[in-house]
Write a protein that holds these residues in place. Structure first.
Motif, short mmCIF file in Angstrom:
data_model
loop_
_atom_site.label_atom_id
_atom_site.label_comp_id
_atom_site.label_asym_id
_atom_site.label_seq_id
_atom_site.Cartn_x
_atom_site.Cartn_y
_atom_site.Cartn_z
N MET A 123 0.70 -1.30 0.02
CA MET A 123 0.01 0.06 0.04
C MET A 123 0.80 1.09 -0.04
SD MET A 123 -0.13 1.98 2.80
CE MET A 123 -1.70 2.98 2.51
N SER A 124 2.09 0.93 0.76
CA SER A 124 2.80 2.35 0.67
C SER A 124 3.34 2.61 -0.70
CB SER A 124 4.03 2.46 1.69
OG SER A 124 5.13 1.36 1.31
N LEU A 125 3.63 1.43 -1.55
CA LEU A 125 4.09 1.64 -2.77
C LEU A 125 2.98 2.38 -3.67
CD1 LEU A 125 6.34 -1.54 -3.42
CD2 LEU A 125 7.09 0.33 -2.73
N ILE A 126 1.79 1.73 -3.55
CA ILE A 126 0.76 2.16 -4.37
C ILE A 126 0.70 3.82 -4.09
CG2 ILE A 126 -1.79 2.29 -4.61
CD1 ILE A 126 -1.85 -0.60 -3.94
N ALA A 160 -7.38 0.05 1.92
CA ALA A 160 -8.22 -1.43 2.42
C ALA A 160 -6.99 -2.41 2.65
CB ALA A 160 -8.91 -1.97 0.92
N LEU A 161 -5.88 -2.24 1.89
CA LEU A 161 -4.69 -3.15 2.20
C LEU A 161 -4.22 -2.69 3.52
CD1 LEU A 161 -2.89 -3.31 -1.12
CD2 LEU A 161 -3.82 -5.07 0.00
N LEU A 162 -4.21 -1.63 3.84
CA LEU A 162 -3.62 -0.98 5.24
C LEU A 162 -4.50 -1.55 6.30
CD1 LEU A 162 -1.64 0.53 6.86
CD2 LEU A 162 -3.05 2.60 6.55
N SER A 163 -5.91 -1.41 6.25
CA SER A 163 -6.67 -1.74 7.35
C SER A 163 -6.83 -3.33 7.28
CB SER A 163 -8.09 -1.04 7.16
OG SER A 163 -8.96 -1.94 6.35
N HIS A 164 -6.83 -3.86 6.18
CA HIS A 164 -6.78 -5.59 6.18
C HIS A 164 -5.54 -6.16 6.93
CE1 HIS A 164 -8.18 -9.14 5.03
NE2 HIS A 164 -7.34 -9.48 4.20
N ALA A 165 -4.55 -5.57 6.82
CA ALA A 165 -3.30 -5.85 7.39
C ALA A 165 -3.48 -6.11 8.85
CB ALA A 165 -1.99 -4.93 7.37
N PHE A 166 -3.93 -5.04 9.58
CA PHE A 166 -3.99 -5.15 11.00
C PHE A 166 -5.21 -6.35 11.54
CE2 PHE A 166 -2.03 -1.14 10.51
CZ PHE A 166 -1.25 -0.99 11.28
N GLU A 167 -6.46 -6.20 10.64
CA GLU A 167 -7.41 -7.17 10.94
C GLU A 167 -6.71 -8.70 10.75
OE1 GLU A 167 -10.59 -7.08 7.84
OE2 GLU A 167 -11.08 -9.25 8.56
N TYR A 168 -5.97 -8.78 9.77
CA TYR A 168 -5.51 -9.92 9.49
C TYR A 168 -4.39 -10.64 10.62
CZ TYR A 168 -4.40 -13.86 6.18
OH TYR A 168 -4.34 -15.00 5.43
N ILE A 169 -3.64 -9.93 11.10
CA ILE A 169 -2.86 -10.24 12.22
C ILE A 169 -3.50 -10.72 13.32
CG2 ILE A 169 -1.06 -9.45 13.95
CD1 ILE A 169 -0.04 -7.35 11.89
N GLY A 197 6.66 6.70 12.00
CA GLY A 197 7.37 5.63 11.00
C GLY A 197 7.30 5.92 9.68
N LEU A 198 6.83 5.24 8.77
CA LEU A 198 6.62 5.42 7.35
C LEU A 198 6.21 6.66 6.88
CD1 LEU A 198 5.67 1.96 6.46
CD2 LEU A 198 6.25 3.39 4.74
N VAL A 199 4.81 7.23 7.53
CA VAL A 199 4.29 8.41 6.91
C VAL A 199 5.12 9.39 7.45
CG1 VAL A 199 2.31 9.74 7.46
CG2 VAL A 199 2.03 7.34 7.20
N GLY A 200 5.76 9.35 8.79
CA GLY A 200 6.52 10.57 9.18
C GLY A 200 7.91 10.70 8.18
#
Ligand code: GRG
Length: 343
Positions: A123-126, A160-169, A197-200
């Motif tokens: 998602m960060s690449l997109i 959607a990928l970002l939120s799915h990541a946390f749900e998935y863990i 982190g990344l966003v910063g």
């Protein structure tokens, strides 16, 4: 993220002559070179690293495909799957699994987190490729997500990928793993993605881009690298160790290993951007110079940059010296892979 991370203080130090900065960088990286001269280098013993990576990548590709099924709304899930399954070296999932296995865990325990890390990376690449950010047309050798699905869908597929990541863990980590370990991983991953982190890192990168490359300090460059790239690599390693139930001193040691390979990763990325072709990279080459970005090669030259990357990798591998060489071999191999990669 602490040891090699320097807060930027002021983002731009004005009237800072280029040569002064080069000397400054040489001095500041001296300790890295000094520390990276072990009596005998630590090497990955008896591991066929090519086979190891091929095996892990096969399992990771399957798990990634299963993690985002084709479903309604079809176009959104197609867009998510397009980028998630577009290839890529899968370094972050491999680091997570290798760290988990080194600390006595299994691939099954690490896999949901490994997939989540790749979802976040993707998602960060997109988002990074969007016209409002880097405005790139190619990624992983294919047209970028917004080129295929349009900007609105690319933004939403990333979200959607970002939120799915946390749900998935939270949902998929095996129930045999104590809940407090999973919770810690969720907190750590959240921290490494957000403003610390990344966003910063991305924000400081964007703010620095408008400035003359000569005016971006080494501290700023390190901050960008440690946050934009290093943070996710670090949490890939530490989360694998945490899921396996590693002792705190091991989590800390592996975190330091990850910081060093994280910085090396970005130094190598800077080198590749100015030495490889777009075909070799699967994305636009030479962009750093084109937009006047401060990079390791632009600050210290190509040869010095290669030396810095070598020394960082040597020092990272040195931190694994006390572990069983057979168990540590994947992380040793991954460190070399980061140094020697061609894309
Ligand atoms: C994470 C919420 C959130 C927002 C994203 C756009 C942005 C904020 C950050 C940009 C992060 C970025 C693009 C960092 C560069 C990291 C990097 C060096 C990527 C290349 O990694 P590889 O070589 O790529 O592992 P592959 O394609 O092999 O996976």
């Amino acid at each position: 993220m602490q040891a090699i991370l320097c807060a930027p203080g002021a983002i731009i130090a004005r009237l800072n002559p280029r040569q002064k900065k080069v000397n400054n960088l040489r001095q500041k990286t001296q300790h890295l070179r000094a520390a990276a001269a072990p009596a005998a280098a630590v090497e990955a013993s008896e591991l066929d690293f090519g086979n190891y990576i091929a095996d892990k990548n096969k399992a990771i590709e399957q798990a990634l495909s299963d993690s985002v099924p084709e479903m309604y709304p079809e176009r959104l899930h197609e867009s998510m799957r397009y980028s998630l399954l577009a290839g890529g070296k899968r370094i972050r999932p491999c680091l997570c699994i290798a760290a988990c296995e080194l600390m006595g865990g299994t691939m099954e325990v690490a896999m949901p987190t490994a997939c989540a890390l790749e979802m976040i990376h993707t998602m960060s690449l997109i988002h990074d490729d969007l016209p409002s950010m880097d405005n790139d047309d190619f990624r992983r050798g294919k047209p970028t997500n917004h080129k295929v699905y349009g900007e609105e869908m690319a933004i939403l597929a990333g979200d959607a990928l970002l939120s799915h990541a946390f749900e998935y863990i939270g949902r998929e980590t095996p129930k045999s793993v104590p809940a407090e370990r999973t919770l810690r991983v969720l907190v750590d991953v959240g921290k490494c993605v957000g403003s610390e982190g990344l966003v910063g890192g991305q924000v400081v990168d964007i703010m620095s881009e408008g400035a003359d490359a000569d005016e971006v300090t080494l501290e700023t460059l390190k901050y960008i690298h440690a946050h934009k790239t290093g943070a996710l690599l670090e949490v890939s390693v530490t989360s694998g160790a945490i899921l396996a139930g590693a002792k705190e001193e091991d989590v800390e040691r592996l975190g330091k290993y990850a910081q060093l390979i994280g910085l090396a990763f970005q130094v190598v990325d800077d080198i590749l951007d100015c030495t490889q072709t777009s075909e070799q990279l699967g994305k636009t080459a030479g962009k750093d110079e084109a937009v006047g970005k401060a990079t390791y090669p632009s600050l210290v030259g190509l040869e010095e940059s290669k030396k810095i990357a070598d020394d960082l990798i040597t020092e990272a591998k040195e931190l694994l010296r006390d572990y069983d060489p057979k168990l540590a071999a994947p992380l040793l191999g991954l460190a070399d892979f980061i140094k020697n990669r061609q894309n």
